[in-house]
Design a protein around this motif. Structure first.
Motif, PDB file in Angstrom:
ATOM      1  N   ARG A  75      16.331  29.236  39.849  1.00 57.47           N
ATOM      2  CA  ARG A  75      15.786  29.517  40.984  1.00 57.47           C
ATOM      3  C   ARG A  75      14.317  30.445  40.528  1.00 57.47           C
ATOM      4  N   LYS A  76      13.396  30.193  41.262  1.00 58.50           N
ATOM      5  CA  LYS A  76      12.165  30.952  41.160  1.00 58.50           C
ATOM      6  C   LYS A  76      12.314  32.231  41.600  1.00 58.50           C
ATOM      7  N   ALA A  77      11.009  32.865  40.439  1.00 58.56           N
ATOM      8  CA  ALA A  77      11.148  34.681  40.507  1.00 58.56           C
ATOM      9  C   ALA A  77      10.446  34.954  41.847  1.00 58.56           C
ATOM     10  N   ILE A  78       9.973  34.467  42.695  1.00 60.33           N
ATOM     11  CA  ILE A  78       9.625  34.436  44.061  1.00 60.33           C
ATOM     12  C   ILE A  78       9.812  33.268  44.825  1.00 60.33           C
ATOM     13  N   ASP A  79      10.457  33.066  46.061  1.00 59.27           N
ATOM     14  CA  ASP A  79      10.868  31.548  46.984  1.00 59.27           C
ATOM     15  C   ASP A  79      10.786  32.057  48.490  1.00 59.27           C
ATOM     16  N   MET A  80       9.479  32.025  48.397  1.00 57.74           N
ATOM     17  CA  MET A  80       9.286  32.491  49.759  1.00 57.74           C
ATOM     18  C   MET A  80      10.696  31.451  51.417  1.00 57.74           C
ATOM     19  N   SER A  81      10.345  30.675  50.509  1.00 59.22           N
ATOM     20  CA  SER A  81      11.739  29.642  51.540  1.00 59.22           C
ATOM     21  C   SER A  81      13.457  30.519  51.719  1.00 59.22           C
ATOM     22  N   ARG A  82      13.363  31.409  50.628  1.00 58.33           N
ATOM     23  CA  ARG A  82      14.807  31.955  50.628  1.00 58.33           C
ATOM     24  C   ARG A  82      14.274  33.118  50.879  1.00 58.33           C
ATOM     25  N   ALA A  83      15.528  34.130  51.270  1.00 49.83           N
ATOM     26  CA  ALA A  83      15.364  35.657  51.544  1.00 49.83           C
ATOM     27  C   ALA A  83      17.203  36.303  51.262  1.00 49.83           C
ATOM     28  N   PRO A  84      16.778  37.295  50.319  1.00 47.90           N
ATOM     29  CA  PRO A  84      15.356  38.031  49.683  1.00 47.90           C
ATOM     30  C   PRO A  84      14.512  36.409  48.881  1.00 47.90           C
ATOM     31  N   SER A  85      13.485  36.777  49.239  1.00 53.70           N
ATOM     32  CA  SER A  85      12.974  36.084  47.590  1.00 53.70           C
ATOM     33  C   SER A  85      12.650  36.183  46.794  1.00 53.70           C
ATOM     34  N   SER A  86      13.019  37.025  46.282  1.00 51.44           N
ATOM     35  CA  SER A  86      12.325  38.077  45.387  1.00 51.44           C
ATOM     36  C   SER A  86      14.275  37.179  44.640  1.00 51.44           C
ATOM     37  N   ILE A  87      14.165  36.987  43.069  1.00 53.18           N
ATOM     38  CA  ILE A  87      14.874  36.526  42.117  1.00 53.18           C
ATOM     39  C   ILE A  87      15.877  37.939  41.955  1.00 53.18           C
ATOM     40  N   VAL A  88      15.066  39.313  42.124  1.00 51.56           N
ATOM     41  CA  VAL A  88      16.222  40.479  41.593  1.00 51.56           C
ATOM     42  C   VAL A  88      16.738  41.049  42.309  1.00 51.56           C
ATOM     43  N   GLU A  89      15.751  41.078  43.970  1.00 48.35           N
ATOM     44  CA  GLU A  89      16.989  41.030  44.614  1.00 48.35           C
ATOM     45  C   GLU A  89      18.055  40.413  45.188  1.00 48.35           C
ATOM     46  N   TRP A  90      18.077  39.559  45.512  1.00 49.61           N
ATOM     47  CA  TRP A  90      18.855  38.156  45.592  1.00 49.61           C
ATOM     48  C   TRP A  90      19.691  38.483  44.538  1.00 49.61           C
ATOM     49  N   ALA A  91      20.096  38.188  42.902  1.00 49.07           N
ATOM     50  CA  ALA A  91      20.763  38.130  42.240  1.00 49.07           C
ATOM     51  C   ALA A  91      21.402  40.214  41.920  1.00 49.07           C
ATOM     52  N   ILE A  92      20.838  40.684  41.594  1.00 56.36           N
ATOM     53  CA  ILE A  92      21.348  41.902  41.137  1.00 56.36           C
ATOM     54  C   ILE A  92      22.276  42.104  42.020  1.00 56.36           C
ATOM     55  N   PRO A  93      22.696  42.049  43.774  1.00 63.93           N
ATOM     56  CA  PRO A  93      23.938  42.575  44.370  1.00 63.93           C
ATOM     57  C   PRO A  93      25.147  41.484  44.032  1.00 63.93           C
ATOM     58  N   LEU A  94      24.703  40.200  43.552  1.00 65.40           N
ATOM     59  CA  LEU A  94      25.861  39.647  43.263  1.00 65.40           C
ATOM     60  C   LEU A  94      26.260  39.592  41.838  1.00 65.40           C
ATOM     61  N   ILE A  95      25.283  39.751  40.832  1.00 67.14           N
ATOM     62  CA  ILE A  95      26.110  40.837  39.713  1.00 67.14           C
ATOM     63  C   ILE A  95      26.898  41.692  39.547  1.00 67.14           C
ATOM     64  N   LYS A  96      26.528  42.877  40.398  1.00 68.25           N
ATOM     65  CA  LYS A  96      27.206  43.795  40.848  1.00 68.25           C
ATOM     66  C   LYS A  96      28.448  43.510  41.177  1.00 68.25           C
ATOM     67  N   ASP A  97      29.062  42.488  42.072  1.00 68.70           N
ATOM     68  CA  ASP A  97      30.166  42.220  43.080  1.00 68.70           C
ATOM     69  C   ASP A  97      30.497  41.321  41.542  1.00 68.70           C
ATOM     70  N   GLN A  98      31.309  41.398  40.709  1.00 67.72           N
ATOM     71  CA  GLN A  98      31.620  40.487  39.932  1.00 67.72           C
ATOM     72  C   GLN A  98      32.107  38.580  40.197  1.00 67.72           C
ATOM     73  N   VAL A  99      32.922  39.450  41.478  1.00 69.50           N
ATOM     74  CA  VAL A  99      33.519  37.336  41.399  1.00 69.50           C
ATOM     75  C   VAL A  99      32.344  36.624  41.848  1.00 69.50           C
ATOM     76  N   ARG A 100      31.478  37.035  42.475  1.00 64.82           N
ATOM     77  CA  ARG A 100      30.176  36.254  43.192  1.00 64.82           C
ATOM     78  C   ARG A 100      29.059  35.851  42.310  1.00 64.82           C
ATOM     79  N   ILE A 101      29.212  35.726  40.356  1.00 61.98           N
ATOM     80  CA  ILE A 101      28.413  36.136  39.561  1.00 61.98           C
ATOM     81  C   ILE A 101      28.208  34.361  39.727  1.00 61.98           C
TER      82      ILE A 101
END
Length: 357
Positions: free
Chosen positions: A214-240
């Motif tokens: 995924r691109k670092a910033i992708d305005m077609s997605r929500a959230p657009s920031s890869i960091v804002e999108w990925a970190i919650p998934l990393i915290k939720d181990q099941v969703r990695i």
């Protein structure tokens, strides 16, 4: 560093023909050149625009920084310079025939394999460590997938040093924070906030980009920031698994590696830059541990039962590493380092157990 005749560069690019254009950025264009001895080079020509003076300073800075570095297999090599009739400087660089990491991840129809992604990430980390441990120390300030290029053997090299800063430069000499949105460290708000940890943040974003596709910033997605999108998934181990590039299946033997790398990425992009973000040397220690991403190999004579036992132990190891390494992000940033360290020790313990049984 060699001084090239300007007319030779003109001829080598067919007068900077659009057919020889191989890249374009905010500070200039890059052309493929064929010198008299048939040597292929990349020629960086500054943009002629109202911001030409600004661009000139970027070119001068890139020459100054690259000239201060000794040769390194993972940093682009500056071969020489030239000067046109208007005193504009051109850079002659080694030619990188296989494009950028950005193109490989987001343009190519053949996404890289998972072992290749690990190799690319490790090579980038080595390049950054070379800069951060050099004399003088260099902070790149613009680490991103578009600035990571591939040579003829598909080895990655860090390029574009127009924004780089030498440790010799005092904060008063450094301009306002600069970089690329999406990769730029949000903690880097003033010149005085400049540090190697800014590059670590950018590397963390690239690491997430390599794993997710995924691109670092992708305005077609929500959230657009890869960091804002990925970190919650990393915290939720099941969703990695949801973070991993869906275009290519993740083999079982690579799962512990990718989970481990995601936890490293989470540390790199942490807002707690002083206590949680690792140095690049520490990142490499974690990433290059051969036990982390060694593919399971079996001798021909190994029985099926032995294979099943070893695979079972490795799966249990993966589960325990996941619990120790990633649970830290649930509990708070300040626990991440201890969990990663304990995970590495656990890995050694289990390997000893497997070896002796």
């Amino acid at each position: 560093m060699e001084k090239y005749d300007y007319e030779e560069l003109v001829n080598s690019t067919q007068s900077f023909s659009p057919t020889r254009l191989i890249g374009r950025g905010s500070h200039g264009s890059v052309y493929k050149g064929v010198l008299k001895d048939n040597k292929l080079v990349a020629i960086k020509k500054p943009t002629r625009s109202p911001e030409a003076l600004h661009d000139k300073s970027k070119v001068d800075n890139e020459i100054r920084v690259l000239s201060s570095l000794r040769e390194n297999p993972h940093v682009i090599n500056l071969l020489g310079t030239s000067q046109d009739s208007a005193n504009g400087k051109l850079l002659v660089m080694e030619f990188m025939p296989n494009g950028s990491l950005h193109d490989l991840l987001h343009v190519s129809t053949a996404p890289p394999t998972w072992p290749k992604r690990v190799e690319i990430a490790t090579q980038i980390a080595r390049a950054v460590r070379f800069l951060h441990e050099g004399l003088p120390l260099v902070i790149h300030r613009d680490i991103k997938s578009a600035n990571i290029l591939f040579d003829s053997n598909w080895n990655s090299k860090l390029a574009d040093f127009g924004l780089a800063v030498l440790q010799l430069d005092s904060p008063s000499q450094v301009s306002q924070p600069a970089g690329t949105i999406g990769y730029l460290d949000p903690c880097y708000t003033t010149p005085s906030k400049l540090s190697t940890k800014n590059d670590v943040f950018s590397f963390g974003v690239v690491l997430l980009e390599i794993i997710s596709g995924r691109k670092a910033i992708d305005m077609s997605r929500a959230p657009s920031s890869i960091v804002e999108w990925a970190i919650p998934l990393i915290k939720d181990q099941v969703r990695i698994s949801e973070i991993c590039d869906p275009r290519i299946a993740l083999p079982t033997f690579m799962e512990p590696t990718i989970r481990h790398m995601l936890c490293i990425a989470a540390r790199c992009v942490s807002s707690n830059e002083d206590q949680v973000r690792p140095s690049v040397a520490e990142i490499i220690t974690l990433m290059e541990n051969p036990l982390i991403h060694e593919r399971v190999r079996f001798p021909i004579w190994t029985s099926l039962l032995q294979r099943m036992v070893l695979l079972s132990r490795r799966r249990k190891l993966a589960s325990r590493l996941q619990a120790r390494s990633c649970a830290a992000t649930k509990q708070g940033d300040h626990h991440v380092h201890s969990h990663l360290s304990s995970g590495t020790l656990l890995l050694k313990e289990v390997l000893a157990d497997v070896t002796h049984k």
